[in-house]
Enzyme design. Structure first.
Site, PDB file in Angstrom:
ATOM      1  N   ASP A  32       0.864  -1.181   0.000  1.00 26.20           N
ATOM      2  CA  ASP A  32       0.000   0.000   0.000  1.00 26.20           C
ATOM      3  C   ASP A  32       0.897   1.226   0.000  1.00 26.20           C
ATOM      4  OD1 ASP A  32      -2.895   1.090   0.484  1.00 26.20           O
ATOM      5  OD2 ASP A  32      -1.608   2.219   1.847  1.00 26.20           O
ATOM      6  N   GLU A  65       0.975   5.683   0.232  1.00 23.40           N
ATOM      7  CA  GLU A  65       0.330   6.979   0.444  1.00 23.40           C
ATOM      8  C   GLU A  65       1.116   8.003  -0.363  1.00 23.40           C
ATOM      9  OE1 GLU A  65      -2.476   7.134   1.956  1.00 23.40           O
ATOM     10  OE2 GLU A  65      -2.414   5.104   2.819  1.00 23.40           O
ATOM     11  N   HIS A  75      -5.472   4.734   6.434  1.00 25.89           N
ATOM     12  CA  HIS A  75      -4.774   5.643   5.533  1.00 25.89           C
ATOM     13  C   HIS A  75      -3.307   5.849   5.918  1.00 25.89           C
ATOM     14  CE1 HIS A  75      -8.403   6.396   3.339  1.00 25.89           C
ATOM     15  NE2 HIS A  75      -9.027   6.818   4.415  1.00 25.89           N
ATOM     16  N   ASP A 119      -2.701  -0.192   6.434  1.00 24.45           N
ATOM     17  CA  ASP A 119      -3.583  -0.623   5.347  1.00 24.45           C
ATOM     18  C   ASP A 119      -3.025  -1.852   4.634  1.00 24.45           C
ATOM     19  OD1 ASP A 119      -5.218   1.451   6.007  1.00 24.45           O
ATOM     20  OD2 ASP A 119      -4.932   2.590   4.154  1.00 24.45           O
TER      21      ASP A 119
END
Length: 281
Positions: free
Chosen positions: A91, A93, A231, A236
């Protein structure tokens, strides 16, 4: 170029060479490749070999035999047993939803082997540009936190080593893989990751019909999996890893044994099954 097996050229000529070799049963003469891919006809065999060898240099997917024959060496990961594959659930960001100009601010990943989490890779990343207020509010990651974090150029070699030849897994995989390859192309121009990937959004829609939606929170709740810090890439990715392990178990229950079958597997939603009408006498 560092010897990362999962880092390959993004050249369209390389892809055309792969397509040609596949059409030819995996092997072709360098002169035929020069003719079809480079559009150079009647080239001397030695010159053709030098030209093609330079194109596929440092790419483990190719091997030159007999000084003039090129063979495709890739293993078809799609037909390998799922239990023999390793998966890296990832994952990311980022400062925004599109590349460019946006950059990564956090990368989290967990390696799965034989249905168990065996390793992790989690790091903040200095995006070299300001983090928008909305993103900072959503993720909890601010400019101060990433100021002393490594830039992606420092992260990239460790990341490529961590992933190795594993299959990448992500919730909305096109987003995560596109960001990763965008960042990798900045460090290694003209190159991308070659790893196969599978999306848990798509897999969940087929394996878990009838859910209200297929957001990460909804699927995690379906499996009673906690997301401790939504998040954030590490949290995540960990939740997605646990979801994927449950999905692997479900695939196994239904006799799905390889990645190709997993991509097409679909659970029948019994509420949507139309029963035949009873005969009227």
């Amino acid at each position: 170029m560092p010897p990362f097996r999962n880092l390959v050229s993004d050249s369209t000529l390389v892809q055309e060479t792969i397509d040609l070799l596949r059409d030819c049963g995996g092997r072709a003469a360098a002169t035929d490749i020069a003719d079809s891919v480079f559009k150079i006809s009647h080239l001397d065999a030695e010159l053709a070999t030098l030209l093609v060898a330079d194109l596929v240099r440092d790419d483990y997917r190719f091997k030159v035999f007999d000084g003039q024959t090129v063979e495709l060496m890739t293993t078809n990961v799609e037909t390998q047993p799922l239990e023999e594959l390793e998966f890296v659930v990832v994952d990311v960001e980022a400062t925004g939803a599109k590349t460019p100009p946006n950059r990564l601010i956090e990368l989290g990943a967990y390696r799965i082997r034989q249905g168990r989490i065996v390793d992790e890779f989690v790091t903040l990343v200095n995006p070299e540009l300001p983090i928008p207020r909305f993103v900072a509010s959503l993720t909890g990651i601010n400019n101060e936190m990433v100021k002393s974090a490594p830039m992606f150029a420092e992260v990239a070699p460790k990341w490529l080593e961590f992933v190795s030849d594993a299959v990448l897994v992500a919730h909305n995989a096109p987003f995560d893989t596109s960001f990763l390859n965008h960042e990798i192309s900045r460090v290694y121009p003209g190159h991308r990751m070659v790893n196969s990937h599978i999306c848990t959004v798509k897999l969940s829609r087929r394996a878990l019909p009838g859910l209200a939606n297929y957001r990460l929170d909804t699927i995690a709740n379906h499996f009673s999996i906690d997301i401790f810090n939504r998040h954030r890439a590490g949290s995540d990715a960990l939740a997605t890893a646990h979801i994927f392990i449950r999905l692997l178990a479900k695939l196994n229950e239904h006799g799905v044994r390889d990645l190709a079958s997993a991509r097409t597997f679909r659970t029948i939603d019994e509420t949507q099954v139309v029963l035949p009408l009873a005969p009227v006498f």
